[in-house]
Design an enzyme around this catalytic site. Structure first.
Site, PDB file in Angstrom:
ATOM      1  N   ASN A  16       0.857  -1.177   0.000  1.00 27.81           N
ATOM      2  CA  ASN A  16       0.000   0.000   0.000  1.00 27.81           C
ATOM      3  C   ASN A  16       0.902   1.238   0.000  1.00 27.81           C
ATOM      4  O   ASN A  16       1.677   1.451   0.930  1.00 27.81           O
ATOM      5  CB  ASN A  16      -0.897  -0.050   1.258  1.00 27.81           C
ATOM      6  CG  ASN A  16      -1.529   1.277   1.606  1.00 27.81           C
ATOM      7  OD1 ASN A  16      -1.097   1.936   2.548  1.00 27.81           O
ATOM      8  ND2 ASN A  16      -2.554   1.668   0.888  1.00 27.81           N
ATOM      9  N   ASP A  82      -8.306   4.393   2.073  1.00 25.39           N
ATOM     10  CA  ASP A  82      -9.373   3.387   2.049  1.00 25.39           C
ATOM     11  C   ASP A  82      -8.780   1.977   2.134  1.00 25.39           C
ATOM     12  O   ASP A  82      -9.319   1.101   2.815  1.00 25.39           O
ATOM     13  CB  ASP A  82     -10.209   3.528   0.775  1.00 25.39           C
ATOM     14  CG  ASP A  82     -11.139   4.738   0.806  1.00 25.39           C
ATOM     15  OD1 ASP A  82     -11.420   5.244   1.917  1.00 25.39           O
ATOM     16  OD2 ASP A  82     -11.584   5.183  -0.270  1.00 25.39           O
ATOM     17  N   GLU A  83      -7.672   1.759   1.434  1.00 23.60           N
ATOM     18  CA  GLU A  83      -6.982   0.468   1.542  1.00 23.60           C
ATOM     19  C   GLU A  83      -6.505   0.245   2.970  1.00 23.60           C
ATOM     20  O   GLU A  83      -6.599  -0.869   3.504  1.00 23.60           O
ATOM     21  CB  GLU A  83      -5.786   0.423   0.591  1.00 23.60           C
ATOM     22  CG  GLU A  83      -6.148   0.336  -0.880  1.00 23.60           C
ATOM     23  CD  GLU A  83      -4.931   0.400  -1.787  1.00 23.60           C
ATOM     24  OE1 GLU A  83      -5.128   0.417  -3.016  1.00 23.60           O
ATOM     25  OE2 GLU A  83      -3.795   0.438  -1.275  1.00 23.60           O
ATOM     26  N   LEU A  84      -5.987   1.306   3.586  1.00 24.89           N
ATOM     27  CA  LEU A  84      -5.482   1.200   4.953  1.00 24.89           C
ATOM     28  C   LEU A  84      -6.593   0.806   5.920  1.00 24.89           C
ATOM     29  O   LEU A  84      -6.363   0.034   6.860  1.00 24.89           O
ATOM     30  CB  LEU A  84      -4.852   2.529   5.376  1.00 24.89           C
ATOM     31  CG  LEU A  84      -4.058   2.507   6.685  1.00 24.89           C
ATOM     32  CD1 LEU A  84      -2.777   1.698   6.514  1.00 24.89           C
ATOM     33  CD2 LEU A  84      -3.720   3.927   7.141  1.00 24.89           C
TER      34      LEU A  84
END
Length: 255
Positions: A16, A82-84
């Site tokens: 990420n 958002d990935e986090l």
């Protein structure tokens, strides 16, 4: 018409990061070293986050480890955050190991940015873009709170900071990260023999050569039974081994 999503393969590591900031100068190098170590890596190379965000979430859930690479421009991307959030959810369920990596940004700045009540949390290189992003999404308070929770949670984990004085080059930094990933995946970090093992092997081969091979094929076989021969060959073998140990898996720092 939406393209059909294929079931992804299980990834060992999801990376990420802020693509246009770090891809060429750091992440490509990290990916290469992970793959050289036999580790399966997923990176979103197409930089079209909006198109397949759900697909990226699926890749996170299929992974065993996620590397969250925080950089100065990380918070310019809502997709990174958002990935986090998904990574944090998986981590809380003990389905994912998340390793924070601070690349040319202070870890304390990242931690302060996640604390809306903390003093001085808005004056850092990481904090200012995050403040701007939160203002841009003021109409989505739940989403913003999720970002803050994920940042607070992930940055509490033990990770790696490029600003650490032990790292003179990105190469050393990358190799330490790869070593930790291998540890988390239960991959032996060193398949080489120990110095004692190498010395024992060298002595054994030396004895076989000196007392069995040399007398049959070489005219001056007595030389191969002298202390000078034993010590010299042992020194050469150990020096070669140490040179190999210090240079294995090392690549030049990315330009």
């Amino acid at each position: 018409m939406d393209e059909q999503v294929q079931e992804p393969l299980s990834d060992q590591v999801f990376i990420n990061f802020r693509g246009d900031e770090l891809r060429e100068i750091f992440v490509n190098h990290l990916e290469l070293q992970l793959r050289n170590a036999g580790i399966n890596v997923f990176i979103d190379t197409k930089e079209q986050k909006g198109r397949r965000l759900q697909y990226l979430f699926t890749r996170i859930k299929k992974s065993k480890i996620a590397l969250a690479i925080f950089s100065k421009r990380y918070c310019e991307s809502k997709w990174c955050l958002d990935e986090l959030v998904t990574m944090n959810e998986q981590m809380k369920e003990k389905k994912l190991v998340v390793i924070p990596i601070f690349y040319n940004v202070r870890s304390d700045d990242v931690k302060r940015a996640a604390n809306p009540d903390g003093e001085g949390n808005l004056d850092g290189e990481f904090s200012l873009p995050f403040k701007q992003l939160k203002q841009n999404h003021a109409g989505e308070p739940e989403r913003v709170e999720g970002w803050e929770r994920a940042l607070r949670s992930v940055t509490k984990r033990i990770g790696f900071s490029r600003s650490n004085s032990k790292y003179k080059h990105d190469t050393d930094f990358v190799l330490d990260i790869v070593k930790e990933v291998k540890k988390q995946l239960n991959i032996p970090t060193d398949n080489s023999w120990s110095a004692i093992g190498v010395a024992f092997l060298a002595i054994t081969i030396n004895l076989i050569f000196s007392f069995f091979i040399a007398p049959k094929y070489l005219p001056d076989q007595k030389f191969f039974q002298t202390p000078e021969w034993f010590i010299g060959t042992l020194a050469v073998v150990l020096a070669s081994w140490f040179w190999y140990k210090n240079n294995q898996n090392k690549a030049p720092p990315p330009s």
